[in-house]
Design a protein around this motif. Structure first.
Motif: not given
Length: 1042
Positions: A310-317, A348-352, A432-436
């Motif tokens: 995911y995005p770097k903690e330093r940048a988001t901070e 990722t993984g959010r539904t409507p 990237n989901t390794l089949g999941g």
């Protein structure tokens, strides 16, 4: 290595200099920690270090080594510190303020200026190497805590290299160091074998030794290692030069372009990593995809989602820190809306449905007020245990479920692979989901098992699942079994902790109640409480110029007279087991508890049972037999059972009256006993009421279950018992109160531990049990006061006075006939005040009105009236005592009493001397002694002398100052000789000749290398009649060493 060695040497110097003051060394480390955490800036560090090392110019000057370029500390000859900010004249480009993009973390980058040596790399205005070196050495010390030889060998290598570098510096170019950076790196590499992280971090301190490694690991950008920002673009050739030209044109701002170059400089100085550099330049090149892609390709940066989480903690901070929430849209007082320009992190993984109901706009932004009276509740230690158990259980559940979910996904992939041919398996790839369905859950499960090798494992799963899935799946299942077995062991520990702390965690007030209650029930606290109320009334009356109001200062209630029997039973139970109380006193105490107190409270008297009578008679017989003299005559110490103290009192006759009162004037001991007795009754009543409420709730719940659910609830169906948070109780709810009284008796007898007593109370009365935790201390205090009441002379006289006045009808009656007893009650009050003239006198009224019983207490003012009025001579014949303190020349005093002749001679001599002094002062104009201002008055009743406020005298011996001047030299010399003798004896025992010689050399500035050149002069002086040596130190120019 130089920075690391210098840091260690400097710390050793500080520790050696302040060996007897470890706090100074700790304060220095605290300053460095605050500097690293950006709590203070560079000028603040200079100021605090200079103040801390005041008087030690060598340490202050030595700190210059670790200051960033542009800062320097100079110590003047008078020990004044002069911090300077250097601005070299050869600066080729003026300082450019740091540019901060709305999407980049806040930076303040100051690269080294041309013409100045490159100092330690800066990160947020901090010398990174100095803090880095200290942290690195501490890491080595902790890593090899069990192998101290490795740590000592590492320090030896650093000290050797530092010594070689110092020798080479002193010899100029005539000396070649025997130990180079490459050899240092090789020795440390052999020492830190199989410790790749320590070795790679050590390479950061050796720019020459690991330059080849660094060049292999990442490309240098235009050789900007030692270049300024302004000269950065001059080194570019070919395509690189064209790239920088395009960037400068695209940014359109010289300020933004210079900040872009600063990012490259700190990357070349190895302050940030490759990925962090990409994040830093994203605000500059993000709008230009072509330039950004070329830059990433040149840098060798590859975006791998399975490696970069995911995005770097330093940048988001940094982005979060830049948002000014105070100017954002508000919702109530605690929420702010994110600005529209804010870039939401990828999820990722959010539904409507998730996008519809989850909050991505409002942020919690609590606002605090200094005037707020809200006090947050802090968790108790028992709550912390429960929370910790729950957190550990939750964390383990998350690990197990994450691992199980990954096993299920890989089992599905394995089944799919089993149905494929070999050619299809070779072509099969995972995303990237390794089949999941999630990119995060399975990656975390693999990272938890494989650690640093997880990226390679994930890459293998994606590229060659046929070969890697069975291996990873087997490892996951093995860990699943291990963790399940560990969970079963943990469950046992957690269950024991929950059973131990569950009830205590619910008891918020019981934690501090015992300590606070002990203070509240002290005799001094009870007296201070009513005295403070009395003082407040007096002050209020004096402010309003009115008479103090009359009436009770305290009003306490006895809500249930039946609870008196339980209180009496507990008190007498403890009295019987006190061997320090005589039998006669025990009998008096029983009469007070069973007869006197119920009479005063309009209640039924308690009677001694036959068993108690027989026990008393047997004990008395034993005492009589043991106390008989040789002639058979019994001693007079045996109590008489026929004598009843409260056989026929007025209070006993008022028991059936509704609107009546009992009057009792008491001293301190009686007052404290009555307060403690009322506290005991109120607490017993609270627990009795709680037991009754629990019985009602139990009956109501049973009836509801039987009628509605047609079930019969078992005793152990309580949810807390089912969850094994507490053990089942063996006592029925109906027996809680009687069981509580029995536990108090056992606690008083020492047959029960206090902790067991408290736990049992919590199980029965839950959070309401805390008021009974100090029940044994309360009863013991009551018994102590009762012992004083039946044995102290004043207390006995108070009781006898009440009995005498009760016979004359002055101790109370009905409210309707109170006026007829006013004169008798006033006489009773005067007698009580005279009896208790040396301590507090309390007026206690037991009032029953409309079935309600109240105890009212008033503290009386026992000071004599007209105590401030001077005594008139004719009011009473003066005694010799009064005569000696009155003005003898006063005509109103009649010398009718016989006096000794010598006393008359003294008085006349004193009068003549006073007259002579006054006459000489008036004639010669000299200032006479000031007339005495001390005034005193006498009380009419007691002949006590009282000094008048704001009147005073002073006494002065005329030759005192002259004698002090004469004696001071002799006293000062004697004390100095005594101290000098002690110092010489100590020096002879503890100081050698070499130590003394070394100290003298140091004092005179001789024989010490590495210090500032100085000249020390000695000037003999005389101070306080002693010969002393006064030393002065004058520092020479810093560049010319002697």
């Amino acid at each position: 290595v130089n920075i690391s060695s210098n840091a260690l040497s400097y710390l050793d110097q500080v520790k050696l200099q302040f060996g007897n003051q470890p706090q100074v060394y700790n304060d220095f480390l605290d300053i460095m920690k605050e500097f690293k955490s950006q709590s203070i800036d560079t000028p603040g560090v200079i100021s605090r270090v200079s103040q801390l090392f005041k008087g030690h110019p060598d340490l202050i000057m030595g700190f210059n080594t670790f200051l960033p370029p542009g800062y320097k500390i100079e110590v003047q000859t008078n020990d004044l510190v002069n911090p300077q900010a250097l601005t070299p004249s050869s600066q080729s480009n003026p300082s450019i303020p740091a540019y901060t993009s709305p999407r980049s973390p806040p930076m303040q980058l100051h690269p080294p200026l041309s013409g100045t040596p490159t100092g330690p790399p800066m990160q947020n205005n901090q010398p990174v190497e100095f803090n880095h070196a200290i942290n690195y050495v501490n890491k080595i010390k902790n890593r090899f805590q069990g192998q101290p030889d490795i740590y000592k060998a590492f320090l030896e290598i650093l000290h050797t290299y530092q010594k070689e570098q110092r020798n080479a510096k002193e010899a100029g170019g005539n000396y070649t160091p025997a130990l180079t950076e490459q050899e240092v790196y090789a020795q440390v590499a052999r020492l830190f074998k199989n410790q790749e992280d320590l070795l790679s971090e050590f390479g950061q301190f050796l720019p020459d030794a690991n330059s080849s490694v660094v060049n292999k690991k990442k490309p240098k950008l235009l050789n900007l290692k030692d270049s300024s920002v302004a000269e950065a673009s001059k080194h570019g050739v070919g395509t690189e030069s064209l790239f920088f030209e395009k960037v400068r044109k695209a940014l359109r701002s010289a300020e933004a372009y210079d900040n872009f170059l600063r990012c490259l400089v700190i990357f070349n100085q190895e302050v940030i990593s490759r990925a962090e550099l990409v994040q830093l330049v994203l605000p500059f090149l993000g709008k230009f995809p072509e330039l950004f892609n070329w830059f990433k390709n040149f840098l060798g940066y590859r975006e791998m989602s399975h490696i970069e989480p995911y995005p770097k903690e330093r940048a988001t901070e940094g982005i979060a820190m830049e948002i000014d929430y105070a100017s954002c849209k508000r919702l109530g007082s605690s929420y702010r809306a994110l600005p529209k320009s804010y870039q939401q992190p990828r999820c990722t993984g959010r539904t409507p449905l998730c996008k519809e109901v989850l909050n991505d706009t409002w942020v919690s932004f609590p606002s605090w007020s200094e005037d707020s009276t809200f006090v947050s509740s802090k968790k108790t230690q028992y709550e912390e245990h429960i929370y910790r158990c729950e957190d550990e259980r939750f964390e383990l559940d998350v690990v197990l479920e994450t691992n199980l979910a990954t096993i299920r996904v890989l089992e599905t992939v394995q089944r799919k692979l089993s149905r494929m041919s070999a050619e299809e398996q070779a072509k099969f790839r995972l995303d990237n989901t390794l089949g999941g369905s999630s990119e995060v859950i399975h990656r975390k499960a693999i990272q938890r098992i494989y650690g640093d090798k997880a990226p390679d494992i994930i890459d293998g799963l994606k590229k060659n699942p046929a070969a890697s899935v069975p291996i990873v799946l087997k490892r996951l299942k093995t860990k699943e079994e291990e963790w399940r077995e560990a969970q079963r062991g943990f469950n046992k520990i957690w269950r024991e902790q929950n059973e131990k702390y569950y009830l205590k965690s619910l008891d918020h007030q019981g934690i501090n109640f015992k300590q606070n209650d002990t203070k509240v029930l002290r005799s001094k606290s009870l007296l201070n409480e009513i005295e403070s109320i009395y003082d407040e009334r007096q002050e209020q009356a004096s402010e309003e110029n009115a008479n103090p109001p009359t009436g009770p200062h305290l009003t306490l209630a006895y809500e249930d007279s039946q609870i008196l029997e339980d209180a009496a039973a507990l008190i007498i139970h403890h009295v019987k087991r006190q061997t320090s109380i005589q039998k006669e006193d025990k009998y008096k105490i029983k009469q007070i508890i069973y007869h006197f107190i119920p009479d005063m409270l309009f209640s039924q008297r308690g009677e001694l049972s036959d068993v108690e009578e027989e026990e008393e008679e047997e004990e008395m017989d034993l005492e009589e037999g043991a106390s008989k003299k040789h002639n058979g005559v019994p001693s007079s110490g045996s109590p008489s059972k026929s004598k009843l103290l409260f056989s026929n009192t007025a209070a006993q006759k008022l028991r059936d009256c509704d609107d009546a009162y009992n009057l009792f004037y008491v001293n301190n001991n009686w007052y404290i006993f009555l307060r403690l007795h009322q506290t005991l009754c109120s607490r017993l009543l609270r627990l009795y009421g709680q037991a009754e409420r629990q019985i009602e709730e139990e009956v109501r719940e049973r009836d509801w279950e039987r009628e509605i659910l047609e079930l019969k609830k078992e005793k152990n169906d309580n949810p807390a018992i089912q969850l094994r948070l507490k053990e089942p109780m063996d006592i029925e709810v109906e027996d809680y109160y009687s069981a509580f009284l029995e536990m108090v008796r056992n606690l008083l007898d020492g047959n029960m531990e206090a902790s067991q007593y408290e736990d049992s109370l919590r199980e029965m009365f839950t959070i309401h049990a805390y008021i009974a935790f100090t029940m044994d201390k309360l009863i013991q205090s009551i018994v102590r006061q009762l012992q004083h009441i039946v044995s102290d002379e004043i207390c006995i006289q108070v009781t006898d006075l009440y009995l005498a006045e009760s016979a004359s009808g002055a101790s109370g009656g009905t409210m309707s006939t109170q006026s007829s007893r006013s004169s008798a009650e006033a006489i009773y009050q005067r007698k009580a005040e005279q009896l208790m003239s040396d301590e507090n006198c309390f007026k206690v009224i037991f009032l029953r009105n409309r079935g309600q019983m109240q105890l009212m207490v008033e503290l009386l003012d026992t000071e004599e009236e007209n105590s401030d009025e001077p005594m008139e001579a004719e009011a009473r014949k003066p005694s010799l005592y009064l005569y000696l303190f009155l003005e003898y020349e006063s005509p109103s005093v009649c010398l009718s009493l016989p006096l000794h002749t010598r006393n008359l001679r003294r008085i006349r001599k004193y009068q003549k001397s006073r007259e002579q002094l006054d006459k000489e002062a008036c004639e010669g104009g000299k200032k006479s002694l000031e007339k005495e201002k001390m005034e005193c008055m006498f009380k009419l009743n007691s002949y006590k002398m009282v000094y008048v406020f704001k009147s005073e005298d002073y006494m002065y011996r005329r030759t005192a100052l002259l004698r002090a001047h004469q004696v001071f030299p002799r006293v000062s010399t004697r004390l100095h000789k005594r101290f000098q003798a002690w110092v010489e004896a100590w020096v002879k025992e503890h100081v050698t000749r070499d130590m003394s010689a070394e100290t003298n050399k140091w004092l005179m500035g001789e024989g010490h290398d590495g210090l500032l050149p100085c000249a020390t002069t000695c000037q003999p002086e005389v101070l306080h009649f002693m010969n002393i040596n006064k030393y002065r130190v004058k520092y020479g120019p810093p560049g010319k060493a002697p």
